[in-house]
Write a protein that holds these residues in place. Structure first.
Motif, PDB file in Angstrom:
ATOM      1  N   THR A  53       0.827  -1.199   0.000  1.00  0.00           N
ATOM      2  CA  THR A  53       0.000   0.000   0.000  1.00  0.00           C
ATOM      3  C   THR A  53       0.865   1.254   0.000  1.00  0.00           C
ATOM      4  OG1 THR A  53      -1.757  -1.162   1.200  1.00  0.00           O
ATOM      5  CG2 THR A  53      -1.846   1.233   1.184  1.00  0.00           C
ATOM      6  N   VAL A  54       0.445   2.233  -0.779  1.00  0.00           N
ATOM      7  CA  VAL A  54       1.056   3.557  -0.808  1.00  0.00           C
ATOM      8  C   VAL A  54       0.030   4.558  -0.307  1.00  0.00           C
ATOM      9  CG1 VAL A  54       2.034   5.357  -2.275  1.00  0.00           C
ATOM     10  CG2 VAL A  54       2.627   2.976  -2.669  1.00  0.00           C
ATOM     11  N   TYR A  55       0.499   5.540   0.430  1.00  0.00           N
ATOM     12  CA  TYR A  55      -0.385   6.534   1.021  1.00  0.00           C
ATOM     13  C   TYR A  55      -0.008   7.935   0.558  1.00  0.00           C
ATOM     14  CZ  TYR A  55      -1.165   2.654   4.245  1.00  0.00           C
ATOM     15  OH  TYR A  55      -1.441   1.426   4.794  1.00  0.00           O
ATOM     16  N   LEU A  56      -0.991   8.803   0.555  1.00  0.00           N
ATOM     17  CA  LEU A  56      -0.756  10.223   0.367  1.00  0.00           C
ATOM     18  C   LEU A  56      -1.492  10.949   1.476  1.00  0.00           C
ATOM     19  CD1 LEU A  56       0.609  12.340  -1.498  1.00  0.00           C
ATOM     20  CD2 LEU A  56      -1.634  12.620  -2.586  1.00  0.00           C
ATOM     21  N   GLN A  57      -0.743  11.401   2.464  1.00  0.00           N
ATOM     22  CA  GLN A  57      -1.318  12.167   3.555  1.00  0.00           C
ATOM     23  C   GLN A  57      -1.357  13.632   3.146  1.00  0.00           C
ATOM     24  OE1 GLN A  57      -2.511  11.078   6.773  1.00  0.00           O
ATOM     25  NE2 GLN A  57      -3.343  13.147   6.596  1.00  0.00           N
TER      26      GLN A  57
END
Length: 125
Positions: free
Chosen positions: A78-82
């Motif tokens: 999983t990749v996140y963008l906060q």
């Protein structure tokens, strides 16, 4: 191939925050660079952020630097963008992308060959 599914978009007031997620499957996740791009009607897809396969190198568009953080959890694929301090101009459909041939970062959408379906982010003023 790498298959990507984004989630986490929604409606938020200016100054608020959202966290986008991109779940990946297919090709070994840990060796591909992952990026976030965004697009609004009438505009070409624009670069937002990218992270190397190892997660050790990141790059951001000037417009989001200091407000957005890209990260990845390779154990969860999983990749996140906060996103914090959101502005109305951040409103767009956000797309997750994978650069399957290389783990190096890139700002060029053409360097990414796998794309998610997009998730809408709307920021009200």
């Amino acid at each position: 191939q790498v298959y990507l599914v984004e989630s986490g978009g929604g409606l938020v007031q200016a100054g608020g925050s959202l966290r986008l997620s991109c779940a990946a499957s297919g090709r070994t996740f840990s060796v591909v660079a992952m990026g976030w791009f965004r697009q609004t009607p009438g505009k070409e897809r624009e670069f937002v952020a990218v992270i190397s396969g190892s997660g050790r190198i990141t790059d951001y568009a000037d417009s989001v630097k200091g407000r957005f953080t890209i990260s990845r959890d390779n154990a969860k694929n999983t990749v996140y963008l906060q996103m914090i301090s959101l502005k109305p101009e951040d409103t767009a459909v956000y797309y997750c992308a994978a650069r399957t041939s290389y783990s190096a970062v890139s700002r060029r959408s053409g360097d990414f060959d796998s794309w998610g379906q997009g998730t809408q982010v709307t920021v009200s003023s």
